[in-house]
Design a protein around this motif. Sequence first.
Motif, PDB file in Angstrom:
ATOM      1  N   ARG A 222       0.998  -1.295  -0.107  1.00  0.00           N
ATOM      2  CA  ARG A 222      -0.206   0.058   0.093  1.00  0.00           C
ATOM      3  C   ARG A 222       0.588   1.245  -0.093  1.00  0.00           C
ATOM      4  NH1 ARG A 222      -4.564  -1.952   4.552  1.00  0.00           N
ATOM      5  NH2 ARG A 222      -5.750  -3.442   3.020  1.00  0.00           N
ATOM      6  N   GLY A 223       2.078   1.028   0.687  1.00  0.00           N
ATOM      7  CA  GLY A 223       2.743   2.332   0.830  1.00  0.00           C
ATOM      8  C   GLY A 223       3.654   2.632  -0.597  1.00  0.00           C
ATOM      9  N   LEU A 224       3.857   1.505  -1.519  1.00  0.00           N
ATOM     10  CA  LEU A 224       4.278   1.777  -2.766  1.00  0.00           C
ATOM     11  C   LEU A 224       3.186   2.462  -3.733  1.00  0.00           C
ATOM     12  CD1 LEU A 224       6.060  -1.824  -3.331  1.00  0.00           C
ATOM     13  CD2 LEU A 224       7.267   0.456  -3.164  1.00  0.00           C
ATOM     14  N   VAL A 225       2.047   1.889  -3.557  1.00  0.00           N
ATOM     15  CA  VAL A 225       1.000   2.561  -4.295  1.00  0.00           C
ATOM     16  C   VAL A 225       0.814   3.935  -3.914  1.00  0.00           C
ATOM     17  CG1 VAL A 225      -1.647   2.272  -4.894  1.00  0.00           C
ATOM     18  CG2 VAL A 225      -0.149   0.376  -4.880  1.00  0.00           C
ATOM     19  N   ARG A 226       0.632   4.280  -2.604  1.00  0.00           N
ATOM     20  CA  ARG A 226       0.306   5.786  -2.233  1.00  0.00           C
ATOM     21  C   ARG A 226       1.606   6.454  -2.869  1.00  0.00           C
ATOM     22  NH1 ARG A 226      -1.729   3.367   2.534  1.00  0.00           N
ATOM     23  NH2 ARG A 226       0.423   3.578   3.556  1.00  0.00           N
ATOM     24  N   ALA A 227       2.961   5.938  -2.696  1.00  0.00           N
ATOM     25  CA  ALA A 227       3.831   6.601  -3.085  1.00  0.00           C
ATOM     26  C   ALA A 227       4.038   6.930  -4.713  1.00  0.00           C
ATOM     27  CB  ALA A 227       5.133   6.059  -2.770  1.00  0.00           C
ATOM     28  N   ARG A 228       3.679   6.172  -5.513  1.00  0.00           N
ATOM     29  CA  ARG A 228       3.508   6.194  -6.925  1.00  0.00           C
ATOM     30  C   ARG A 228       2.542   7.251  -7.133  1.00  0.00           C
ATOM     31  NH1 ARG A 228       6.058   3.893 -11.205  1.00  0.00           N
ATOM     32  NH2 ARG A 228       7.576   3.953  -9.744  1.00  0.00           N
ATOM     33  N   GLN A 229       1.257   7.041  -6.712  1.00  0.00           N
ATOM     34  CA  GLN A 229       0.285   7.767  -6.917  1.00  0.00           C
ATOM     35  C   GLN A 229       0.538   9.420  -6.685  1.00  0.00           C
ATOM     36  OE1 GLN A 229      -3.053   6.227  -4.736  1.00  0.00           O
ATOM     37  NE2 GLN A 229      -3.757   4.880  -6.327  1.00  0.00           N
ATOM     38  N   ALA A 230       1.258   9.430  -5.598  1.00  0.00           N
ATOM     39  CA  ALA A 230       1.392  10.935  -5.272  1.00  0.00           C
ATOM     40  C   ALA A 230       2.349  11.434  -6.263  1.00  0.00           C
ATOM     41  CB  ALA A 230       2.112  11.104  -3.984  1.00  0.00           C
ATOM     42  N   GLU A 231       3.373  10.573  -6.688  1.00  0.00           N
ATOM     43  CA  GLU A 231       4.543  11.018  -7.630  1.00  0.00           C
ATOM     44  C   GLU A 231       3.858  11.435  -8.955  1.00  0.00           C
ATOM     45  OE1 GLU A 231       7.576   8.553 -10.112  1.00  0.00           O
ATOM     46  OE2 GLU A 231       7.916   8.430  -7.810  1.00  0.00           O
ATOM     47  N   GLN A 232       2.607  10.825  -9.309  1.00  0.00           N
ATOM     48  CA  GLN A 232       1.989  10.885 -10.778  1.00  0.00           C
ATOM     49  C   GLN A 232       1.127  12.111 -10.450  1.00  0.00           C
ATOM     50  OE1 GLN A 232      -0.050   7.185 -11.134  1.00  0.00           O
ATOM     51  NE2 GLN A 232       1.487   6.064 -12.211  1.00  0.00           N
ATOM     52  N   GLU A 233       0.387  12.303  -9.385  1.00  0.00           N
ATOM     53  CA  GLU A 233      -0.293  13.769  -9.157  1.00  0.00           C
ATOM     54  C   GLU A 233       0.655  14.865  -9.180  1.00  0.00           C
ATOM     55  OE1 GLU A 233      -2.165  13.001  -5.499  1.00  0.00           O
ATOM     56  OE2 GLU A 233      -3.701  11.347  -6.095  1.00  0.00           O
ATOM     57  N   GLY A 234       1.862  14.796  -8.517  1.00  0.00           N
ATOM     58  CA  GLY A 234       2.979  15.726  -8.662  1.00  0.00           C
ATOM     59  C   GLY A 234       3.178  16.237  -9.959  1.00  0.00           C
ATOM     60  N   GLN A 235       3.332  15.230 -11.228  1.00  0.00           N
ATOM     61  CA  GLN A 235       3.700  15.415 -12.508  1.00  0.00           C
ATOM     62  C   GLN A 235       2.518  15.916 -13.270  1.00  0.00           C
ATOM     63  OE1 GLN A 235       5.215  11.633 -13.483  1.00  0.00           O
ATOM     64  NE2 GLN A 235       7.062  11.544 -12.430  1.00  0.00           N
ATOM     65  N   GLN A 236       1.347  15.876 -12.972  1.00  0.00           N
ATOM     66  CA  GLN A 236       0.339  16.541 -13.491  1.00  0.00           C
ATOM     67  C   GLN A 236       0.347  18.060 -13.655  1.00  0.00           C
ATOM     68  OE1 GLN A 236      -3.135  14.355 -12.186  1.00  0.00           O
ATOM     69  NE2 GLN A 236      -2.422  12.463 -13.181  1.00  0.00           N
TER      70      GLN A 236
END
Length: 386
Positions: A372-386
Motif C-alpha cells: 500500500r505504501g508503494l501504491v500511495r507513493a507512486r500515486q503521489a508522484e504521478q499527481e505531482g507530475q500533472q
Amino acid sequence: MSGLTGEQQQYVDRIRAVATDHLVSVPAVHGAVNRPLLELLGDHGLLRGLFGGAPDEAPRDAAALQLCLLRETLATITTEAETALALQGLGSYPLLQSGSPEVVERWIPGVVAGTTVAAFALSEPGAGSDAAALALRATPDGDGWRLHGEKTWISNAPDADVYTVFARTTEAARARGVTAFVVAGDAEGLSGERLDMVAPHAIGRLVFDGVRVGPEDVLGEVDRGFAVAMRTLDLFRPSVGAFAVGMAQAALDASLDWALTREVYGDLLIRQQSVEHTLAEMATRTQASRLLVRAAATTYDSGAPAAEITQSAAMAKLFATESAQWVVDQAVQLHGARGLQQGHLLERLYREVRAPRIYEGASEVQRTIIGRGLVRARQAEQEGQQ
C-alpha cells in the motif's frame, strides 16, 4: 562487516560481556516471568538501555539503532534475556510516550530497575492482525470507564505489574474509536491465565470484568489509542528484525563451528561444496537482514516522514524474520538429529524463531503495509507530475 563506530562497538562489547558473564547463568523459567533475570538486567543497566538519555537523566525515547544493537547482541547469546528486555520496552513505551507525568513517575523507574513488569495488551481472540477490530469495550462510568472483555496472546500476562491496554471507546469506528489505558496488574476485576506455547516465554490471556479506569489512566487522547500503538510498533518493529538477526547469527556461528569439526566420508563437512554454499547463503541473508534493520532504525532516528518510517520498519521486520527462519532451519539440517535434541542451541532457536513472523504484525501484514505504501507513493508522484 559490522559498520559500527568505535563507540557503538564498545557498547556492543559491553552488552556481550554482561550477557556472557552474568545473564546466561540465570536459571530459565518456563512459561512465566523470570523476575530474577529482569532484576539482573536492571542491575547491569541494560533495561536503562531501552531508553534514551544519560543513565542519570529521566528516560526518554531511545535511538532506534541503539535498541537494535542491544537486541541483536543479546539474542546471539541468550534469547531469554533478550525477550525479557524487549517486552519491558514494548509494554512501557506507551506509558513513557503518551502517559501523564504521574503515570511515568509511577511506573517507569520500576521498569528500568527490573522490579516492575510491563506488558502490551493489544491482541484479542478476534483481533490479531486486524488490530482495528478490537472488541474489548470501555463503557462510560462517571468521569471514567469500565473495561469488559478479554485479551489473549499477551506477553508477560498474567504476571505483569502494569499493562498498556487498548479498548474500544466508540463503536463501529474501527481504528478511530480505540483508546489506550494504563491498567495495574492487581486492578479489581482483572484476572488471567497462562498459555502454553512452543517458545517458553510468559504468554497469557487476560479477562476484564468491569475494570475501572479513570481519565488519568488515558494514554494520549480518547479515541486516538491506535496512534499510540503504532508509534510504539514503528520503533519496535525494526528491533524485532534485530532480534531475528541475532538468532540467525547464533545459528550461523554454530553451523560454521560444526562444519569445521564434523567429519563425514573421511573429510570435514566444510569440504562439501553444497555445505559451503549453504553457509554462504546463510551469511548473506543474515548480513542483508542486518543492513536492512539498521537502515530502518536510521530512518526512524532521522525523523523521516511517518510513512517512510512505517514502510522501512515493515521491510526490515519482514525480511529479517523470514530470513532468520530459513537460516535456523538450514542450521538444523546441517547438524542433523542432534540439532533437534532437547537442550541443544538449535532446538531452542528452532522453537523461538517462529513467533517473530507473527507478533507485532504478521509477515502478511507487513507485505500489505509495504504494498500500500508503494501504491500511495507512486500515486503521489504521478499527481505531482500533472
